[in-house]
Design an enzyme around this catalytic site. Sequence first.
Site, PDB file in Angstrom:
ATOM      1  CG  ASP A  75       0.081   0.755   5.638  1.00  0.00           C
ATOM      2  OD1 ASP A  75      -0.309   0.946   4.473  1.00  0.00           O
ATOM      3  OD2 ASP A  75      -0.447   1.286   6.642  1.00  0.00           O
ATOM      4  CE  LYS A 109      -6.385   8.371  -2.720  1.00  0.00           C
ATOM      5  NZ  LYS A 109      -7.414   7.531  -2.151  1.00  0.00           N
ATOM      6  CG  HIS A 146      -1.851   1.054   1.389  1.00  0.00           C
ATOM      7  ND1 HIS A 146      -2.004   1.788   2.548  1.00  0.00           N
ATOM      8  CD2 HIS A 146      -2.764   1.541   0.517  1.00  0.00           C
ATOM      9  CE1 HIS A 146      -2.966   2.665   2.392  1.00  0.00           C
ATOM     10  NE2 HIS A 146      -3.450   2.541   1.167  1.00  0.00           N
ATOM     11  NE  ARG A 147      -1.864   5.672   1.256  1.00  0.00           N
ATOM     12  CZ  ARG A 147      -2.361   6.314   2.289  1.00  0.00           C
ATOM     13  NH1 ARG A 147      -1.618   7.166   2.956  1.00  0.00           N
ATOM     14  NH2 ARG A 147      -3.624   6.149   2.650  1.00  0.00           N
ATOM     15  CG  ASP A 162      -3.072   6.601  -3.609  1.00  0.00           C
ATOM     16  OD1 ASP A 162      -4.080   5.890  -3.601  1.00  0.00           O
ATOM     17  OD2 ASP A 162      -2.181   6.531  -2.732  1.00  0.00           O
ATOM     18  CD  GLU A 217      -7.271   5.045  -4.310  1.00  0.00           C
ATOM     19  OE1 GLU A 217      -6.458   4.475  -3.558  1.00  0.00           O
ATOM     20  OE2 GLU A 217      -8.166   5.802  -3.909  1.00  0.00           O
ATOM     21  CD  GLU A 264      -3.130   1.917  -3.253  1.00  0.00           C
ATOM     22  OE1 GLU A 264      -4.145   2.598  -3.362  1.00  0.00           O
ATOM     23  OE2 GLU A 264      -2.152   2.306  -2.583  1.00  0.00           O
ATOM     24  CG  HIS A 283      -3.408   8.951   0.310  1.00  0.00           C
ATOM     25  ND1 HIS A 283      -4.151   9.767   1.147  1.00  0.00           N
ATOM     26  CD2 HIS A 283      -4.180   7.874   0.061  1.00  0.00           C
ATOM     27  CE1 HIS A 283      -5.311   9.181   1.390  1.00  0.00           C
ATOM     28  NE2 HIS A 283      -5.355   8.029   0.743  1.00  0.00           N
TER      29      HIS A 283
HETATM   30  O1  G3P Z   1      -6.347   1.051  -2.713  1.00  0.00           O
HETATM   31  C1  G3P Z   1      -6.505   0.796  -1.349  1.00  0.00           C
HETATM   32  C2  G3P Z   1      -6.374   2.035  -0.540  1.00  0.00           C
HETATM   33  O2  G3P Z   1      -5.286   2.773  -1.004  1.00  0.00           O
HETATM   34  C3  G3P Z   1      -7.596   2.883  -0.590  1.00  0.00           C
HETATM   35  O3  G3P Z   1      -7.562   3.910   0.318  1.00  0.00           O
HETATM   36  O4  G3P Z   1      -7.204   6.177   1.050  1.00  0.00           O
HETATM   37  O5  G3P Z   1      -5.336   4.551   1.234  1.00  0.00           O
HETATM   38  O6  G3P Z   1      -6.020   5.421  -0.985  1.00  0.00           O
HETATM   39  P1  G3P Z   1      -6.477   5.060   0.399  1.00  0.00           P
HETATM   40 MG    MG Z   2      -4.896   4.285  -2.467  1.00  0.00          MG
END
Ligand code: G3P
Ligand code: MG
Length: 246
Positions: free
Chosen positions: A231, A116, A10-11, A39, A114, A37, A52
């Site tokens: 994470d 955004k 995640h990120r 954004d 993603e 993943e 993000h």
């Molecule tokens: O893609 C999963 C997650 O990233 C979604 O929420 O706010 O962390 O981008 P957020």
């Molecule tokens: Mg995300």
Amino acid sequence: MKIDTKIIAHRGSKGTRPENTLISFQAAIDDGCDGIETDVHFSKDRQFIIMHDETVDRTTNGSGLIYEKNLAELKHLDAGIRFSEEFKGTTIPTLQEVVNLLIQNNFHGIFNLELKTNKVQYPGIEQAVYEYFASIQYPFQLIYSSFNAHSLEILNNIDPQAYRAKLFKTAAKQAKTLKKSKLIEDFHPDIRWVKRHPFFASVKHLRPWTVNSTEDMQYCFKRNMAAIITDYPARAVQLREEMRGD
Ligand code: G3P
Ligand code: MG
């Protein structure tokens, strides 16, 4: 135990590196993740910015909205120092820089991009992203996701072959409707929602976020979910190995 669950960072390795930076993505690859993943937003000069939040305040030494700054201005900001002095001098990456890093690593995993667009719409970003990926060759599997159903619809109109997933915190009904009308393939729900709705846990193509605790990781691995978004990819890889060996 048989576990096919993929581990998506995640990120990047957000738990141990400044989120959404090249350092964070490289660490995730080195940690042995199966996917990454991230954004994407548009800058004022319509460049793809990897971050993000819609503003730079939380993760950099600057302030203000991304879409009010040009790429050159954003490149002057420090995206590492707020995480730790150790990462001082880290810059905000563009999408192209992230993709180049993945290509350099010959990364064959999932690249979950993603869009955004749920707070700021960034008109035209879906078409621009599509054109960018159509113009290059890449070794990874591209999966688009968004909280904004309209972005997913636009992507479907542009390229029905594009792989799309709906993100949701609580709006499961909308996600199911999108699935029925074939606007998405997969669900990316909040893990807290999944645990409150256990009947949903056996649905195919489920990739919940943000799965960080050992308990939540075990919950997803035991149900052999398609993937987790975490994470802490290194921790997840180790736990999955241990559970596979049971
Ligand atoms: O893609 C999963 C997650 O990233 C979604 O929420 O706010 O962390 O981008 P957020
Ligand atoms: Mg995300």
